[in-house]
Design a protein around this motif. Structure first.
Motif, PDB file in Angstrom:
ATOM      1  N   ILE A  75       0.665  -1.152   0.112  1.00  0.00           N
ATOM      2  CA  ILE A  75      -0.022   0.001   0.045  1.00  0.00           C
ATOM      3  C   ILE A  75       1.061   1.161   0.088  1.00  0.00           C
ATOM      4  O   ILE A  75       0.558   2.279  -0.814  1.00  0.00           O
ATOM      5  CB  ILE A  75      -0.946  -0.029   1.157  1.00  0.00           C
ATOM      6  N   VAL A  76       1.797   1.249   0.765  1.00  0.00           N
ATOM      7  CA  VAL A  76       2.783   2.395   1.017  1.00  0.00           C
ATOM      8  C   VAL A  76       3.614   2.649  -0.416  1.00  0.00           C
ATOM      9  O   VAL A  76       3.777   3.813  -0.916  1.00  0.00           O
ATOM     10  CB  VAL A  76       3.885   2.311   2.033  1.00  0.00           C
ATOM     11  N   MET A  77       4.029   1.340  -1.014  1.00  0.00           N
ATOM     12  CA  MET A  77       4.805   1.491  -2.403  1.00  0.00           C
ATOM     13  C   MET A  77       3.830   2.191  -3.568  1.00  0.00           C
ATOM     14  O   MET A  77       4.272   3.073  -4.251  1.00  0.00           O
ATOM     15  CB  MET A  77       5.156   0.258  -2.604  1.00  0.00           C
ATOM     16  N   PHE A  78       2.555   1.663  -3.459  1.00  0.00           N
ATOM     17  CA  PHE A  78       1.680   2.156  -4.651  1.00  0.00           C
ATOM     18  C   PHE A  78       1.208   3.765  -4.582  1.00  0.00           C
ATOM     19  O   PHE A  78       0.913   4.411  -5.339  1.00  0.00           O
ATOM     20  CB  PHE A  78       0.464   1.132  -4.725  1.00  0.00           C
ATOM     21  N   ARG A  79       1.086   3.882  -3.090  1.00  0.00           N
ATOM     22  CA  ARG A  79       0.566   5.364  -2.775  1.00  0.00           C
ATOM     23  C   ARG A  79       1.631   6.272  -3.071  1.00  0.00           C
ATOM     24  O   ARG A  79       1.410   7.487  -3.425  1.00  0.00           O
ATOM     25  CB  ARG A  79       0.039   5.469  -1.582  1.00  0.00           C
ATOM     26  N   SER A  80       2.941   5.975  -2.806  1.00  0.00           N
ATOM     27  CA  SER A  80       4.030   6.841  -3.056  1.00  0.00           C
ATOM     28  C   SER A  80       4.343   6.850  -4.466  1.00  0.00           C
ATOM     29  O   SER A  80       5.213   7.784  -4.770  1.00  0.00           O
ATOM     30  CB  SER A  80       5.113   6.487  -2.180  1.00  0.00           C
ATOM     31  N   ALA A  81       3.893   5.908  -5.459  1.00  0.00           N
ATOM     32  CA  ALA A  81       4.512   6.316  -6.711  1.00  0.00           C
ATOM     33  C   ALA A  81       3.737   7.086  -7.376  1.00  0.00           C
ATOM     34  O   ALA A  81       4.036   7.369  -8.640  1.00  0.00           O
ATOM     35  CB  ALA A  81       4.318   4.522  -7.240  1.00  0.00           C
TER      36      ALA A  81
END
Length: 82
Positions: A75-81
Motif C-alpha cells: 500500500i505504501v509503495m503504490f501510494r508513493s508512486a
C-alpha cells in the motif's frame, strides 16, 4: 502401607486412608504430609496445554503479521508512486 485399628469401630484400616470406610472416623495413622501429591495435577496439565497451544499457534500468528506487513508495504509503495 500399614493397617491400624480404627479407634471408633475397631476394624482394620489402611494408614493411607483419610477416614475409616466403615464408620467414617478419621484415621490416626494418616497424616496429610505422608500422602504424595499426584504426578499430574490441574496445574501441570494446564501448563502443558498452554505450552502445546502456544507451540501450535505462534507460527500462524507470525505468518499473519508478516502477511499484514507485506500488504502495508505494498500500500505504501503504490501510494508513493503517484
Amino acid at each position: 502401607m500399614a493397617l491400624v485399628v480404627c479407634s471408633e469401630c475397631g476394624k482394620q484400616v489402611s494408614t493411607l486412608a483419610a477416614s475409616c470406610p466403615s464408620c467414617g472416623a478419621p484415621v490416626a495413622g494418616a497424616a496429610a504430609s505422608d500422602r504424595q501429591a499426584p504426578l499430574v495435577n490441574a496445574g501441570v496439565l494446564g501448563k502443558a496445554v498452554v505450552a502445546i497451544g502456544a507451540w501450535l499457534v505462534v507460527p500462524w500468528v507470525v505468518r499473519l503479521l508478516a502477511f499484514l506487513a507485506g500488504i502495508a508495504m505494498l500500500i505504501v509503495m503504490f501510494r508513493s508512486a503517484r
